[in-house]
Design a protein around this motif. Structure first.
Motif, short mmCIF file in Angstrom:
data_model
loop_
_atom_site.label_atom_id
_atom_site.label_comp_id
_atom_site.label_asym_id
_atom_site.label_seq_id
_atom_site.Cartn_x
_atom_site.Cartn_y
_atom_site.Cartn_z
N ARG A 58 0.89 -1.35 -0.09
CA ARG A 58 0.13 0.08 -0.11
C ARG A 58 0.94 1.25 -0.02
NH1 ARG A 58 -2.40 -3.27 3.68
NH2 ARG A 58 -1.74 -1.96 5.41
N LEU A 59 2.26 1.29 0.15
CA LEU A 59 3.23 1.95 0.28
C LEU A 59 4.15 2.35 -0.91
CD1 LEU A 59 3.53 2.01 4.02
CD2 LEU A 59 2.15 3.76 2.84
N ARG A 60 3.87 1.66 -2.22
CA ARG A 60 4.73 1.54 -3.01
C ARG A 60 5.23 2.86 -3.77
NH1 ARG A 60 1.78 -3.37 -6.16
NH2 ARG A 60 0.26 -2.13 -5.48
N ASP A 61 4.64 4.11 -3.37
CA ASP A 61 4.96 5.41 -4.05
C ASP A 61 6.15 5.69 -2.99
OD1 ASP A 61 3.20 5.50 -1.64
OD2 ASP A 61 2.60 7.72 -2.09
N ILE A 62 6.44 5.17 -1.79
CA ILE A 62 7.44 5.80 -1.01
C ILE A 62 8.47 4.75 -0.62
CG2 ILE A 62 6.18 7.78 0.02
CD1 ILE A 62 5.76 6.12 2.40
N LEU A 63 7.81 3.32 -0.73
CA LEU A 63 9.03 2.13 -0.48
C LEU A 63 8.59 1.01 -1.24
CD1 LEU A 63 7.89 2.50 3.45
CD2 LEU A 63 10.30 2.74 2.73
N GLU A 64 9.82 0.37 -1.62
CA GLU A 64 9.84 -0.64 -2.78
C GLU A 64 10.77 -2.03 -2.09
OE1 GLU A 64 9.87 0.13 -7.11
OE2 GLU A 64 11.94 -0.62 -6.58
N HIS A 109 1.52 -0.63 18.06
CA HIS A 109 0.46 0.22 18.78
C HIS A 109 0.96 1.80 18.71
CE1 HIS A 109 -2.05 -3.07 20.48
NE2 HIS A 109 -1.91 -3.01 19.08
N THR A 110 2.44 2.02 18.96
CA THR A 110 2.89 3.34 19.38
C THR A 110 2.94 4.20 18.03
OG1 THR A 110 5.18 2.63 18.71
CG2 THR A 110 4.53 2.53 20.98
N TYR A 169 0.72 -0.90 11.56
CA TYR A 169 1.62 -1.52 10.77
C TYR A 169 2.02 -0.72 9.64
CZ TYR A 169 0.08 -6.00 12.94
OH TYR A 169 -0.30 -7.02 13.69
N GLU A 170 1.15 -0.11 8.97
CA GLU A 170 1.42 1.00 8.00
C GLU A 170 2.16 2.42 8.60
OE1 GLU A 170 -0.82 3.49 4.75
OE2 GLU A 170 -1.88 1.32 4.86
N GLY A 171 1.89 2.90 9.79
CA GLY A 171 2.22 3.75 10.73
C GLY A 171 3.74 3.69 10.76
N TRP A 179 5.99 1.80 8.96
CA TRP A 179 6.41 2.08 7.69
C TRP A 179 6.67 3.49 7.46
CZ3 TRP A 179 9.92 -1.08 5.84
CH2 TRP A 179 9.94 -2.56 6.18
N ARG A 180 5.50 4.32 7.36
CA ARG A 180 5.56 5.73 7.05
C ARG A 180 6.70 6.43 7.95
NH1 ARG A 180 0.75 7.94 4.71
NH2 ARG A 180 -0.81 6.15 4.03
N LYS A 181 6.62 6.11 9.23
CA LYS A 181 7.61 6.70 9.91
C LYS A 181 8.87 6.52 9.65
CE LYS A 181 8.81 8.88 14.18
NZ LYS A 181 8.87 10.45 14.14
N LEU A 182 9.29 5.24 9.35
CA LEU A 182 10.64 4.67 8.90
C LEU A 182 11.24 5.49 7.54
CD1 LEU A 182 12.81 2.56 9.57
CD2 LEU A 182 12.18 1.24 7.76
N ALA A 183 10.10 5.71 6.67
CA ALA A 183 10.40 6.45 5.40
C ALA A 183 10.78 8.01 5.85
CB ALA A 183 9.23 6.21 4.54
#
Length: 360
Positions: free
Chosen positions: A33-39, A135-136, A307-309, A311-315
């Motif tokens: 779901r985050l292919r625009d920022i992570l691959e 959860h954080t 779960y998505e959060g 990865w967004r934070k990591l990016a």
């Protein structure tokens, strides 16, 4: 008048160490779901068949060694999803390999000494680390944190309550799992088995909520376990004090049809109640309720969960657009979990009747 819009940055390349059910059922769907920022560009597993199969799902390279993945110049960030005992060494190697950021599944270390070594290498190399306690990173939790005002200073009771079916049911809903290792059959609950169930429960399940608990327990270093027992087929009941705050941790993994994961923090004239989405569920965030006399504030659900959060934070932090939790925070979260796991295991095991008593 023409306007020149700035081109979006190309996606960051992800390398994944360990390709078991968590990678297959949690991380790959999140990253899709985050292919625009992570691959996903490289997948590693010690089982070459599993590595090849999982990599093929996302068109990535595969290998069977950490060294090969870390040497891949197309890998910008690394996710460590291997068994717990390998986390510390792999986090350190990923930092030394000069990657932009590291996501490590919880727990990121198994001892305080390992955690301190990781913190030192992260500081030395400048590579930020986040731990996948999802959860954080949940927007429902983050919204509650921004809105709760003076709640932390008045909380006297905190509860984490988890009721889930066994992981394989959720894993199979999410994806077709390859290479799953069958769960060992459970024998009698002797001293060693009780210690293992309590420790595994705290470090595998409760650990998702313990960073949240710690927000309301400033005296987290003074942990006193009041009672601990196991729940069949798998679970725990633990009550403890952390300073002046009473904490209740409950979990049961059974054949329930309706999973529930709730977190509560109760103060003198305010309370917080959060309902999280169960493990492996990707739709929607937690919903938080902050209650005060005469008012209830409802926050969420939002469009994605932790779960998505994460990865967004990591990016964001890999691109220099955000900061990772401090090393001190990660170390204290781990020390809190280890203290509870150790004391609760001792308490539960001490209540097991001796063989001669059980035959009476």
């Amino acid at each position: 008048m023409s306007s020149h819009s700035q081109a979006a940055p190309s996606p960051l390349g992800v390398g994944i160490l360990g390709s078991g059910p968590v990678t297959q059922a949690i991380h790959l769907p999140s990253l899709a779901r985050l292919r625009d920022i992570l691959e996903v560009r490289h997948v590693m597993d010690v089982d070459p068949g599993v590595a090849e199969s999982v990599a093929a799902r996302v068109g990535a390279r595969y290998s069977t060694t950490m060294e090969e993945l870390l040497a891949d110049p197309d890998v910008d960030v690394v996710a460590i999803c291997s068994p717990h005992q390998f986390h510390a060494a792999q986090v350190i190697e990923a930092c030394r390999a000069g990657k932009k950021a590291v996501l490590c599944e919880k727990p990121f270390a198994t001892t305080g000494e390992e955690a301190a070594a990781i913190a030192a290498v992260s500081a030395e190399t400048g590579v930020p680390i986040i731990v996948g306690a999802m959860h954080t990173f949940d927007p429902g939790w983050l919204a509650a944190e921004a809105a709760w005002g003076d709640l932390p200073g008045q909380v006297h009771t905190v509860r984490s309550s988890i009721v889930l079916p066994p992981n394989p049911r959720f894993e199979d809903f999410a994806t077709e799992i390859v290479g799953r290792v069958p769960a060992p059959s459970r024998g009698p609950l002797d001293d060693a088995a009780i210690r293992a169930m309590i420790t595994g429960g705290v470090m595998g399940l409760a650990i998702h909520d313990l960073p949240l608990v710690r927000r309301f327990t400033p005296d987290f270093a003074s942990v006193e376990v009041l009672h601990a027992e196991t729940v069949r087929p798998f679970g725990y009941l633990i009550s403890l004090r952390a300073g002046a705050v009473t904490v209740e941790l409950r979990a049961a993994m059974n054949s329930t049809w309706e999973p529930a994961w709730t977190f509560e923090a109760i103060g003198d004239d305010a309370s917080l109640s959060i309902s999280f989405t169960p493990s492996y569920v990707h739709a929607g965030s937690a919903t938080a309720r902050i209650r005060r006399p005469g008012t209830t504030t409802v926050l969420g659900p939002f469009g994605h969960n932790g779960y998505e959060g994460e990865w967004r934070k990591l990016a964001d932090i890999a691109r220099g657009a955000g900061s990772a939790p401090s090393a001190e925070t990660l170390i204290h979260d781990l020390e809190f979990a280890l203290a509870i796991a150790g004391s609760a295991a001792d308490s539960a095991a001490s209540d097991v009747p001796a063989p001669e008593e059980s035959l009476a």
